[in-house]
Design an enzyme around this catalytic site. Structure first.
Site, PDB file in Angstrom:
ATOM      1  N   GLU A  70       0.807  -0.665   0.101  1.00  0.00           N
ATOM      2  CA  GLU A  70      -0.257   0.160  -0.153  1.00  0.00           C
ATOM      3  C   GLU A  70       0.696   1.039   0.606  1.00  0.00           C
ATOM      4  O   GLU A  70       0.387   1.986   0.477  1.00  0.00           O
ATOM      5  CB  GLU A  70      -0.983   0.142   1.003  1.00  0.00           C
ATOM      6  CG  GLU A  70      -1.771  -1.469   1.521  1.00  0.00           C
ATOM      7  CD  GLU A  70      -3.055  -1.122   2.346  1.00  0.00           C
ATOM      8  OE1 GLU A  70      -3.821  -1.292   2.184  1.00  0.00           O
ATOM      9  OE2 GLU A  70      -2.479  -0.458   3.257  1.00  0.00           O
TER      10      GLU A  70
ATOM     11  N   GLU B 160      -6.901  -6.566  -1.430  1.00  0.00           N
ATOM     12  CA  GLU B 160      -7.252  -7.261   0.521  1.00  0.00           C
ATOM     13  C   GLU B 160      -9.133  -6.896   0.447  1.00  0.00           C
ATOM     14  O   GLU B 160      -9.587  -5.000  -0.350  1.00  0.00           O
ATOM     15  CB  GLU B 160      -6.724  -5.921   1.327  1.00  0.00           C
ATOM     16  CG  GLU B 160      -5.407  -6.428   1.700  1.00  0.00           C
ATOM     17  CD  GLU B 160      -4.928  -5.530   2.212  1.00  0.00           C
ATOM     18  OE1 GLU B 160      -6.072  -4.602   3.269  1.00  0.00           O
ATOM     19  OE2 GLU B 160      -3.569  -5.111   3.139  1.00  0.00           O
TER      20      GLU B 160
END
Length: 617
Positions: A186, A265
């Site tokens: 991320e 995710e």
């Protein structure tokens, strides 16, 4: 996509023997590959149905049970981070034993018929202490994590090399279950330095990770370009119902062209922070999202399938609008398999959705039974010792002219005590700069008050006479796990202590990592007004998991049979602590509670179910 296929094929086939020119031999396809916009397993299209679980958040004795339950829910893959701070607690001292044995976790997954995706970091976020970075990185002045700082990159390169020694035989390039590895994590949320990202990518290649790699970011044009690399699969992280899922992929489509589509995710729930309401996520939203992805042949990773527990000191913290928000001990995450290994309605609903979308000929195994939990009759902790009286058995004093963070004293986690025998009267405003993260202030053992970083508290009035002993006991409540400010997440008192605008100098400092409580000597009765350790025991005919009811206590930590369960705090929402069956034993079980504030209960009961409640203010 041609470039991507070429890169992956070159990587996966490196080292293969060159066929004889006289007798051409068809190349054996790699066990796992990315080609023509899809994942291939042994040359056949493969849709990844993954769920996330983290080996340090689940006792090793329970790994197989949890993996078997994930398989029975309909998953074919398990995703986990690799936790650098767990496996290199001190520079160059690696530990992959016990609950840290990632290779054993992967092998167990393979035995249960599951493939694996590994996310080695070096940054993992995960609401985990310091985002998975070892706290000892902070001992190097000025070192900048997640950057091109050569001191950081040297440490991360060593981490990848050592991790690969554990995982190399298990990689898909050798026929093993580890299909892919993630580059960083991320990064698009916080940075835009593609040179740094490429440096991490190259370190992983150099370490021997010769399998497909991918990056993972928020969906759409804001985050994906910042955190992605050419030639690597780019997956997206998000939550919502089916319509929101469709929108996330539509917004991301131009940036995923020629790639397999995957939710790196999909958040099945959410996590809790101290002092806030307990978080859950609607079952219908989750099932509609998974149904839409399966209808459209999209791979996914359910974050989390089993959230587990932030045992010990390992919870992370958030930093929102410059406000510090520590994460609770429970990481249940409202996941399909709960913290204690029990199957939830969300599990049953997802199993039904996945079963309805399975390829022809594939069926699901029968789910194992939910892990049992039991009630424990209320018992009393009837011996104690004050923290101040226990100091000689817990720590040795060090001296310093001005206060410094615990990292300066070689300490990573726990508490740290700053002591000053006053040369003169201390009257006026006590100003502690900075409190990291929760300070208990005492004079001659008597509590004067507390300072809480969450509430931006750093000052209080004092009136203490010369010759008195001023103690500041500071607890590290968990380092920030995602934010540019992570790089300065020192703990303890990081700058100065002043009274009436004048610096208080010449301190004795007692590091209190509390990793060994064997030196405590308990006695019947009370332990004064300040922080104290309380000891008791309970018996069990059969060791099953339970939730210790901490209502009536104030704030502190709990150890059972030497295992550090984690923190409790009466501000909620978590009001109980999960104790795994594998940490209990038939017969007598010992418990130690560090209670930071006097006046609370000294009894505990075990409950079958957890308690989440935020007391009224």
């Amino acid at each position: 996509m041609k470039r991507l296929s070429l890169l992956l094929s070159t990587c996966l086939l490196a080292g293969a023997a060159t066929p004889s020119l006289a007798a051409p031999v068809a190349a054996t396809p790699p066990h796992f590959a990315v080609d023509h916009g899809q994942f291939l397993l042994d040359g056949k299209p493969y849709v990844i149905r993954s769920g996330e679980m983290h080996y340090p958040r689940i006792p090793r004795a329970d790994w197989r049970d949890r993996l078997r339950k994930a398989k029975a829910m309909g998953l074919n893959t398990i995703t986990t981070y690799a936790f650098w701070n767990e496996s290199e607690p001190e520079p160059g001292k690696f530990d992959f034993s016990g609950d840290r044995d990632i290779a054993a976790f992967v092998r167990t997954a393979k035995e249960e018929g599951l493939n694996v995706i590994v996310r080695p970091g070096p940054f993992v976020c995960a609401e985990w202490e310091f985002g998975g970075f070892p706290a000892w990185l902070l001992r190097t002045p000025g070192l900048r994590i997640r950057s091109f700082d050569p001191r950081f990159l040297k440490a991360s390169a060593e981490w990848f090399k050592r991790l690969n020694q554990e995982l190399a035989p298990l990689l898909s390039s050798r026929g093993g279950p580890v299909l892919m590895v993630q580059v960083e994590n991320e990064y698009g949320y916080v940075g835009n330095d593609h040179d740094y990202l490429e440096a991490i990518h190259q370190q992983m290649i150099d370490a021997g990770f010769d399998i497909p790699m991918f990056t993972s970011n928020g969906p759409g044009p804001t985050w994906m370009p910042r955190g992605s690399l050419p030639g690597l699969v780019s997956v997206i992280n998000f939550t919502g119902d089916g319509k929101q899922t469709e929108r996330a992929f539509r917004r991301s489509a131009p940036l995923m062209e020629g790639m397999p589509r995957m939710a790196g995710e999909y958040w099945t729930g959410w996590y809790d922070r101290w002092g806030q309401a307990h978080k859950t996520r609607d079952v219908a939203d989750v099932t509609s999202a998974v149904s839409w992805m399966m209808d459209n042949g999209i791979s996914f990773n359910l974050y989390m399938v089993d959230g587990g527990t932030n045992f010990g000191w390992m919870n992370g913290a958030n930093n929102e609008d410059s406000h510090y928000l520590p994460v609770t001990t429970s990481y249940d995450y409202d996941s399909p398999i709960d913290e204690a290994g029990r199957l939830t309605p969300k599990y049953e609903a997802l199993r039904k959705v996945i079963a309805a979308h399975l390829p022809k000929g594939e069926t699901l195994p029968k789910p194992p039974a939910s892990s049992p939990t039991v009630a424990i009759p209320r018992f009393t902790l009837d011996t104690s010792v004050s923290l101040l009286d226990a100091l000689p058995g817990l720590s040795k004093a060090q001296t310093t002219r001005t206060p410094h963070g615990m990292e300066t004293f070689g300490q990573n986690y726990g508490l740290i005590l700053y002591r000053k025998v006053l040369d003169a009267d201390a009257k006026g405003k006590l100003d502690v700069n900075d409190v990291r993260d929760y300070a208990t202030v005492l004079a001659d053992g008597k509590p004067l008050g507390t300072l809480d970083r969450r509430l931006d508290q750093h000052e209080m009035p004092v009136d203490v006479k010369a010759g008195s002993t001023l103690d500041l006991v500071v607890e590290n409540m968990g380092r920030i796990n995602i934010d540019p400010d992570m790089a300065d997440e020192y703990k303890g008192i990081t700058y100065s202590v002043q009274v009436g605008g004048e610096d208080v100098l010449d301190w004795s400092v007692y590091p209190l990592p509390l990793d060994d409580l064997s030196g405590l000597h308990f006695a019947p009765g009370g332990a004064g007004q300040g922080p104290a350790f309380w000891h008791g025991s309970f018996t069990m005919a059969k060791p099953d998991g339970s939730f210790l009811d901490m209502r009536g206590w104030n704030k502190g930590n709990v150890w059972v049979n030497g295992h550090h369960l984690g923190r409790f705090w009466n501000i909620g929402p978590q009001q109980s602590l999960y104790v795994p069956a594998s940490w209990l034993k038939k017969g007598r079980n010992d418990i130690v509670v560090l209670e930071m504030q006097a006046g609370g209960s000294h009894t505990i009961a075990g409950l079958k179910d957890p308690v989440f409640a935020t007391p009224a203010k």
